[in-house]
Enzyme design. Structure first.
Site, PDB file in Angstrom:
ATOM      1  N   GLY A 172       0.832  -1.205   0.000  1.00 47.58           N
ATOM      2  CA  GLY A 172       0.000   0.000   0.000  1.00 47.58           C
ATOM      3  C   GLY A 172       0.858   1.242   0.000  1.00 47.58           C
ATOM      4  N   GLY A 173       0.304   2.316   0.538  1.00 46.30           N
ATOM      5  CA  GLY A 173       1.041   3.577   0.583  1.00 46.30           C
ATOM      6  C   GLY A 173       2.305   3.479   1.416  1.00 46.30           C
ATOM      7  N   GLY A 407      26.373  13.544 -26.864  1.00 46.18           N
ATOM      8  CA  GLY A 407      25.730  14.017 -25.638  1.00 46.18           C
ATOM      9  C   GLY A 407      26.221  13.234 -24.433  1.00 46.18           C
ATOM     10  N   ALA A 408      26.497  11.957 -24.654  1.00 46.45           N
ATOM     11  CA  ALA A 408      26.936  11.126 -23.542  1.00 46.45           C
ATOM     12  C   ALA A 408      28.302  11.595 -23.017  1.00 46.45           C
ATOM     13  CB  ALA A 408      26.989   9.668 -23.966  1.00 46.45           C
TER      14      ALA A 408
HETATM   15  C1  HXC Z   1      -4.541  -4.478  11.239  1.00 46.46           C
HETATM   16  C2  HXC Z   1      -3.434  -6.345  10.499  1.00 46.46           C
HETATM   17  C3  HXC Z   1      -3.119  -5.702   9.282  1.00 46.46           C
HETATM   18  C4  HXC Z   1      -3.572  -4.367   9.108  1.00 46.46           C
HETATM   19  C5  HXC Z   1      -2.284  -7.672   9.238  1.00 46.46           C
HETATM   20  N1  HXC Z   1      -2.917  -7.556  10.403  1.00 46.46           N
HETATM   21  N2  HXC Z   1      -2.409  -6.550   8.517  1.00 46.46           N
HETATM   22  N3  HXC Z   1      -4.132  -5.733  11.465  1.00 46.46           N
HETATM   23  N4  HXC Z   1      -4.261  -3.797  10.115  1.00 46.46           N
HETATM   24  N5  HXC Z   1      -3.298  -3.677   8.001  1.00 46.46           N
HETATM   25  C6  HXC Z   1      -2.984  -8.546  11.463  1.00 46.46           C
HETATM   26  C7  HXC Z   1      -3.839  -9.726  11.104  1.00 46.46           C
HETATM   27  O1  HXC Z   1      -5.177  -9.455  11.382  1.00 46.46           O
HETATM   28  C8  HXC Z   1      -3.261 -10.776  12.031  1.00 46.46           C
HETATM   29  O2  HXC Z   1      -3.744 -10.562  13.327  1.00 46.46           O
HETATM   30  C9  HXC Z   1      -1.791 -10.437  12.062  1.00 46.46           C
HETATM   31  O3  HXC Z   1      -1.692  -9.086  11.648  1.00 46.46           O
HETATM   32  C10 HXC Z   1      -0.969 -11.270  11.093  1.00 46.46           C
HETATM   33  O4  HXC Z   1      -1.596 -11.220   9.826  1.00 46.46           O
HETATM   34  P1  HXC Z   1      -1.868 -12.506   8.949  1.00 46.46           P
HETATM   35  O5  HXC Z   1      -2.773 -12.094   7.861  1.00 46.46           O
HETATM   36  O6  HXC Z   1      -2.261 -13.640   9.819  1.00 46.46           O
HETATM   37  O7  HXC Z   1      -0.397 -12.804   8.402  1.00 46.46           O
HETATM   38  P2  HXC Z   1       0.047 -13.321   6.986  1.00 46.46           P
HETATM   39  O8  HXC Z   1      -0.763 -14.491   6.589  1.00 46.46           O
HETATM   40  O9  HXC Z   1       1.506 -13.497   7.068  1.00 46.46           O
HETATM   41  O10 HXC Z   1      -0.286 -12.147   5.979  1.00 46.46           O
HETATM   42  C11 HXC Z   1       0.385 -10.920   6.094  1.00 46.46           C
HETATM   43  C12 HXC Z   1      -0.240  -9.865   5.154  1.00 46.46           C
HETATM   44  C13 HXC Z   1      -1.792  -9.813   5.429  1.00 46.46           C
HETATM   45  C14 HXC Z   1       0.010 -10.292   3.720  1.00 46.46           C
HETATM   46  C15 HXC Z   1       0.430  -8.564   5.428  1.00 46.46           C
HETATM   47  O11 HXC Z   1      -1.998  -9.693   6.826  1.00 46.46           O
HETATM   48  C16 HXC Z   1      -2.441  -8.671   4.735  1.00 46.46           C
HETATM   49  O12 HXC Z   1      -2.752  -8.756   3.539  1.00 46.46           O
HETATM   50  N6  HXC Z   1      -2.729  -7.598   5.472  1.00 46.46           N
HETATM   51  C17 HXC Z   1      -3.415  -6.459   4.916  1.00 46.46           C
HETATM   52  C18 HXC Z   1      -2.505  -5.716   4.013  1.00 46.46           C
HETATM   53  C19 HXC Z   1      -3.133  -4.439   3.517  1.00 46.46           C
HETATM   54  O13 HXC Z   1      -3.926  -4.439   2.573  1.00 46.46           O
HETATM   55  N7  HXC Z   1      -2.859  -3.336   4.255  1.00 46.46           N
HETATM   56  C20 HXC Z   1      -3.420  -2.070   3.970  1.00 46.46           C
HETATM   57  C21 HXC Z   1      -2.577  -1.489   2.851  1.00 46.46           C
HETATM   58  S1  HXC Z   1      -3.099   0.119   2.474  1.00 46.46           S
HETATM   59  P3  HXC Z   1      -3.914 -11.724  14.393  1.00 46.46           P
HETATM   60  O14 HXC Z   1      -4.521 -11.044  15.572  1.00 46.46           O
HETATM   61  O15 HXC Z   1      -4.799 -12.738  13.767  1.00 46.46           O
HETATM   62  O16 HXC Z   1      -2.545 -12.238  14.663  1.00 46.46           O
HETATM   63  C22 HXC Z   1      -2.114   1.045   3.368  1.00 46.46           C
HETATM   64  C23 HXC Z   1      -2.382   2.470   3.185  1.00 46.46           C
HETATM   65  C24 HXC Z   1      -1.209   3.288   3.599  1.00 46.46           C
HETATM   66  O17 HXC Z   1      -1.276   0.619   4.057  1.00 46.46           O
HETATM   67  C25 HXC Z   1      -1.418   4.676   3.082  1.00 46.46           C
HETATM   68  C26 HXC Z   1      -0.274   5.537   3.388  1.00 46.46           C
HETATM   69  C27 HXC Z   1      -0.440   6.864   2.700  1.00 46.46           C
END
Ligand code: HXC
Length: 520
Positions: A172-173, A407-408
């Protein structure tokens, strides 16, 4: 037990509890994935016993989705400072065992605190990323946290070295923080960076890819150039970060540390006198030349697998850190294309920001032409390198080994871009273009009207010889002072070091401005 003893044992208990992050089960799960925990990574990176931790007891303040029921001391990131080989660094390591290392506003505040300290106290900041991105339960607060962090990355840019280690997911971001830092290192097979994961990609574009194919270490180190380093293992990644730091100063007001060497300044290499092939179209290996002239043959390459037609990296010369930029005749004849220009420009700008002198080794046939390059804006991208060299005020020593065309020639740190000392080998060839191309342009009419093929060939050979005699040597440029001396190749180490020593006191200004407008 006295109250004080009880207080202290409470502290010890809370500390021990905080050190367990999200608990043993999640630590085991992390290990099963072949990954270390945040604390284990910090322990590997910092000098033993030097870690000074801050904000160990910070907890999130979120009450959405039942979050008020789960609190972990430290809240998903371990932050503080310590030393690496005795030099101060600030560090944060995301703890995947707590909510997947996802970023809450409190976690962002912890990170920003150490970044502010790093900027204020003039020490590098290292971020070890292993996170599921914005903490979903916190909504806009988490996004605000990222905004705060990015702003710190921007303010710190050019002030302190910033290094991002990607040791797990970074999606993500969140990927924009590493992108704003100076160097990004990824670990093969266990880390990935992308804007959206494979599932979203499939639903939006229909494309089916794995995480590794979409944003794994090898993809970003070789195809996109997002990662400067791809490490085989976490241990290798930690080692690479330490090595990188050894070439860098603490901040933009300091010099990189001097590294004592037994390697003699006057070491000559006779093989260099023979390395350039007689046939101008035959390649040779630029790595040999780089390793031959630097201290102890030790070259630390940046972006090793990306745009291999140009080589960039750090070395020491007589103990002082230098940035090396060199065309690689073995790959695409060392031509400058979009990726090579961007890669070298970013490196040159880093070196200039952090007082690291530039040594440029030139063998470049020109810029790559054609629709693919034009449509991709080779004009603007090539201008980035031109701009980077032109604005750089660090000592710039250039050695032209063979071709330096068009140029290079200008772009590769020529005299007119305020190159300080420009040397050439006797094999140098500094001209608008190579002889074949030039004769075809200048004498195409004569050759077209020639009746016999032999006559055509005769004209071509005669004019080519005339052109070669005039331009296929360094002396036209030397006669005009465009290069400072023609040197014997075997003496290159000695001559470059002497030039660098001479330039140590260099002071050069650029006109006052708010900031430049680099062609982006
Ligand atoms: C809250 C989260 C989380 C999140 C993971 N967890 N991502 N909790 N917010 N973004 C938690 C899970 O619920 C889980 O909790 C623990 O972390 C481990 O995650 P798992 O999914 O069991 O692990 P894994 O199978 O290894 O997968 C990891 C992962 C997946 C690929 C990162 O968790 C995932 O896809 N997460 C979401 C990613 C995502 O889309 N993030 C938002 C991106 S947008 P428990 O309690 O069960 O242990 C963004 C915007 C930023 O970031 C903008 C900035 C400008």
């Amino acid at each position: 037990m006295s109250i004080q003893t009880e207080n202290i044992s409470k502290l010890v208990e809370r500390r021990n509890n905080a050190k367990m992050g999200g608990g043993q089960k999640r630590i085991d799960a992390q290990h099963e994935k072949g990954k270390y925990t945040a604390r284990e990574r910090i322990a590997m990176l910092l000098d033993k016993g030097s870690f000074e931790e801050y904000d160990m007891f910070v907890q999130h303040r979120c009450t959405n989705f039942g979050m008020e029921k789960s609190h972990y001391d430290g809240d998903g990131v371990v932050t503080g400072c310590g030393t690496i080989n005795g030099r101060l660094v600030y560090i944060y390591a995301q703890d995947f065992t707590v909510s997947g290392g996802s970023l809450s506003i409190t976690m962002a505040q912890k990170i920003c605190k150490v970044m502010d300290m790093a900027i204020q106290n003039g020490a590098p900041c290292i971020g070890l990323n292993d996170s599921g991105g914005a903490r979903i339960q916190e909504g806009i607060d988490a996004l605000a946290g990222y905004g705060e962090l990015f702003e710190r990355n921007i303010l710190a840019s050019g002030v302190i070295p910033q290094i991002s280690g990607i040791f797990g997911p970074c999606a993500g971001g969140a990927v924009y923080s590493p992108a704003l830092t100076d160097f990004t290192l990824m670990v093969k097979n266990t880390s990935y960076m992308f804007l959206t994961g494979p599932a979203v990609v499939k639903s939006v574009t229909g494309e089916q890819v794995t995480q590794e194919e979409l944003g794994g270490a090898s993809v970003h180190a070789s195809k996109s150039g997002v990662a400067h380093f791809a490490a085989d293992t976490e241990e290798d990644g930690i080692l690479k970060i330490k090595t990188l730091l050894s070439f860098l100063p603490q901040n933009n007001l300091e010099e990189a540390p001097k590294v004592p060497t037994e390697d003699s300044v006057s070491r000559v290499d006779d093989l260099l006198n023979e390395i350039i092939p007689d046939n101008p179209n035959k390649p040779y290996d630029m790595y040999y030349i780089i390793r031959s002239i630097v201290d102890d043959h030790n070259f630390f390459e940046v972006h090793q697998d990306y745009a291999k037609n140009i080589i960039v990296g750090f070395a020491h010369m007589n103990g002082r850190s230098v940035g090396i930029v060199a065309n690689q005749p073995k790959i695409l004849a060392g031509v400058l294309d979009i990726n090579a220009s961007r890669k070298a420009a970013r490196f040159v700008r880093f070196c200039d920001a952090f007082n690291i002198p530039l040594v440029t080794l030139v063998d470049v046939p020109g810029f790559l032409c054609g629709t693919q390059q034009e449509y991709g804006a080779i004009i603007v991208n090539g201008a980035k390198l031109l701009y980077a060299y032109g604005e750089a005020t660090v000592p710039k020593v250039t050695v032209t080994l063979r071709k330096s065309y068009g140029g290079a020639h200008i772009v590769m740190s020529c005299k007119q871009l305020r190159g300080d000392i420009n040397y050439a080998w006797p094999s140098a060839n500094i001209a608008v273009m190579g002889a074949d191309g030039a004769v075809n342009v200048l004498y195409s009419k004569d050759m077209k009207t020639a009746e016999e093929p032999e006559e055509k060939k005769r004209i071509f050979e005669e004019k080519k010889k005339e052109y070669d005699d005039l331009f296929s040597n360094p002396y036209q440029a030397a006669q005009k002072g465009y290069i400072d001396d023609v040197i014997e190749p075997r003496n290159t180490r000695f001559r470059v070091i002497r030039a660098l020593e001479q330039l140590q006191g260099k002071r050069q200004e650029i006109p006052a401005k708010k900031h430049d407008n680099l062609p982006l």
